[in-house]
Design a protein around this motif. Structure first.
Motif, PDB file in Angstrom:
ATOM      1  N   GLU A 273       0.831  -1.215   0.000  1.00  0.00           N
ATOM      2  CA  GLU A 273       0.000   0.000   0.000  1.00  0.00           C
ATOM      3  C   GLU A 273       0.858   1.255   0.000  1.00  0.00           C
ATOM      4  OE1 GLU A 273      -2.948   2.921   0.345  1.00  0.00           O
ATOM      5  OE2 GLU A 273      -2.916   0.888  -0.489  1.00  0.00           O
ATOM      6  N   ASN A 276       2.234   1.671  -3.516  1.00  0.00           N
ATOM      7  CA  ASN A 276       1.224   2.196  -4.434  1.00  0.00           C
ATOM      8  C   ASN A 276       0.938   3.678  -4.159  1.00  0.00           C
ATOM      9  OD1 ASN A 276       0.952  -0.301  -5.664  1.00  0.00           O
ATOM     10  ND2 ASN A 276      -0.693  -0.947  -4.271  1.00  0.00           N
ATOM     11  N   ALA A 277       0.832   4.014  -2.868  1.00  0.00           N
ATOM     12  CA  ALA A 277       0.576   5.414  -2.518  1.00  0.00           C
ATOM     13  C   ALA A 277       1.736   6.303  -2.950  1.00  0.00           C
ATOM     14  CB  ALA A 277       0.335   5.547  -1.010  1.00  0.00           C
ATOM     15  N   ARG A 299      -3.160  10.113   1.823  1.00  0.00           N
ATOM     16  CA  ARG A 299      -3.065   8.651   1.679  1.00  0.00           C
ATOM     17  C   ARG A 299      -1.653   8.163   1.983  1.00  0.00           C
ATOM     18  NH1 ARG A 299      -3.420   5.306  -4.044  1.00  0.00           N
ATOM     19  NH2 ARG A 299      -3.075   3.199  -3.167  1.00  0.00           N
ATOM     20  N   ALA A 303      -0.384   5.654   5.016  1.00  0.00           N
ATOM     21  CA  ALA A 303       0.376   4.426   4.758  1.00  0.00           C
ATOM     22  C   ALA A 303       1.670   4.405   5.564  1.00  0.00           C
ATOM     23  CB  ALA A 303       0.663   4.298   3.262  1.00  0.00           C
TER      24      ALA A 303
END
Length: 388
Positions: A273, A276-277, A299, A303
């Protein structure tokens, strides 16, 4: 023989009458003037109660630059208005004589000619009644002088142009009207400033407003209208001042913190995550949408926090060695609650009132003590009583 004489007399009278009619109705006053000159057409009036200009027609309208009226030579008894195309005047008594002027400004080439026909009505007295009559139309012939050398023999003087005090209506078609140069310096300066700005440094909404104002400025520069030029310059200046700069500091801080965490270990789904963030946040570094940038930053921060909590729970990873994201505070925190601003004011006002009340109470008590009188009754005393 007598019959023949009478017939001859009647024929001569009829011929004279027919000859006189065109002279009174169609005889034209001729004017030969230079192009651009103003011709004064006089309308003589006699023994009238009022009159009205019914119509004015031209055989060659392209020769007429403007048309106006002059009633300065009318008696005061005739009151009316000549600001429209049908001047109308009335009087409370008979006006013996008057002259109404029609001012015609010419335009054309040498040799052009125009016939002006003026139809009007008059109010006259017949017995006890006032009736309206339509006299024969007045006809005027106007021609533009030829560009020929001046003759050596004296010529009949032509009608002069009206005095400078007579009103004339300027013609919009006169080619000799002076042109005023356009002021383009301010507009060109604002365009140069706008063209030197970089789009990726500002939000998309404010940049679109600038582009619209810049397009308007380009069009105004070619319009030839000073009013449009000034308005476009002011609008472009306002659009430049309203530009909003993009704020990437929070996003770049979160990216730096995430890169520091990814350089140490992997933590399963949390690291995925975070990866991806981080990828999405990096792609938004060239975005012009502040809302997307703020959402990506939040976001990524969430994370990072999740990975930090996971690493803190592991026994083999000391928490003190974990890198912490350094996200600068861009917005200065200020108190915007009105009550937090009112309470200090109320405190000082209350303190001042309490001090004032204390001073008043102390002053009152001191005055009371000072003014207190001894009310004990006096006893009569005789010194001789001491001897006894």
């Amino acid at each position: 023989m007598k019959f023949m004489k009478k017939a001859l007399v009647c024929s001569i009278a009829l011929a004279l009458f027919l000859c006189m009619m065109p002279l009174s109705a169609d005889a034209a006053a001729e004017f030969s003037v230079d192009s651009g000159a103003v011709v004064t057409l006089d309308v003589p009036l006699a023994n009238i109660w009022g009159f009205e200009v019914d119509s004015i027609s031209f055989s060659n309208e392209s020769m007429i630059a403007s048309l106006s009226f002059d009633d300065t030579d009318l008696p005061r008894a005739l009151g009316g208005d000549c600001t429209n195309n049908h001047p109308y005047y009335t009087a409370s008594s008979v006006v013996p004589s008057a002259v109404f002027h029609i001012l015609v400004k010419t335009a054309g080439s040498p040799g052009d000619s125009c016939t002006v026909t003026v139809s009007y009505k008059t109010s006259v007295s017949e017995g006890d009644a006032i009736v309206t009559k339509t006299p024969a139309p007045l006809v005027y012939q106007i021609s533009i002088k030829q560009n020929t050398p001046a003759p050596t023999t004296p010529t009949t003087p032509q009608p002069t142009t009206p005095p400078a005090t007579q009103p004339t209506t300027p013609s919009a078609t006169t080619p000799t009207a002076p042109t005023v140069p356009l002021e383009l310096d301010e507009l060109n300066n604002q365009i140069a400033v706008a063209e030197g700005l970089e789009q990726d440094k500002y939000t998309a909404t404010s940049w679109e407003s600038l582009k619209s104002a810049l397009t308007t400025a380009y069009s105004a520069r070619k319009s030839g209208s000073q009013k449009k030029i000034d308005q476009a310059a002011a609008g472009l200046k306002d659009a430049i001042g309203a530009l909003v700069k993009m704020d990437y500091m929070t996003l770049t801080g979160a990216i730096d913190a995430a890169n520091a965490l990814l350089a140490d270990v992997e933590a399963g789904a949390l690291w995925a995550e975070l990866d991806n963030a981080l990828t999405d946040a990096t792609n938004l570094l060239s975005s012009a949408d502040q809302a997307q940038v703020d959402a990506a930053a939040q976001r990524l921060v969430d994370a990072i926090s999740a990975v930090q909590r996971h690493l803190a729970q592991k026994d083999d990873v000391p928490t003190e060695t974990l890198p912490k994201p350094t996200i600068p505070d861009v917005v200065e925190q200020r108190c915007d609650y009105p009550s937090h601003k009112v309470w200090p004011v109320l405190f000082w006002v209350s303190l001042a009132l309490n001090i004032a009340c204390g001073v008043l109470i102390g002053t009152y008590i001191f005055a009371k003590i000072k003014n207190r009188k001894d009310t004990t009754p006096l006893v009569e005393y005789d010194i001789e009583d001491d001897d006894e």
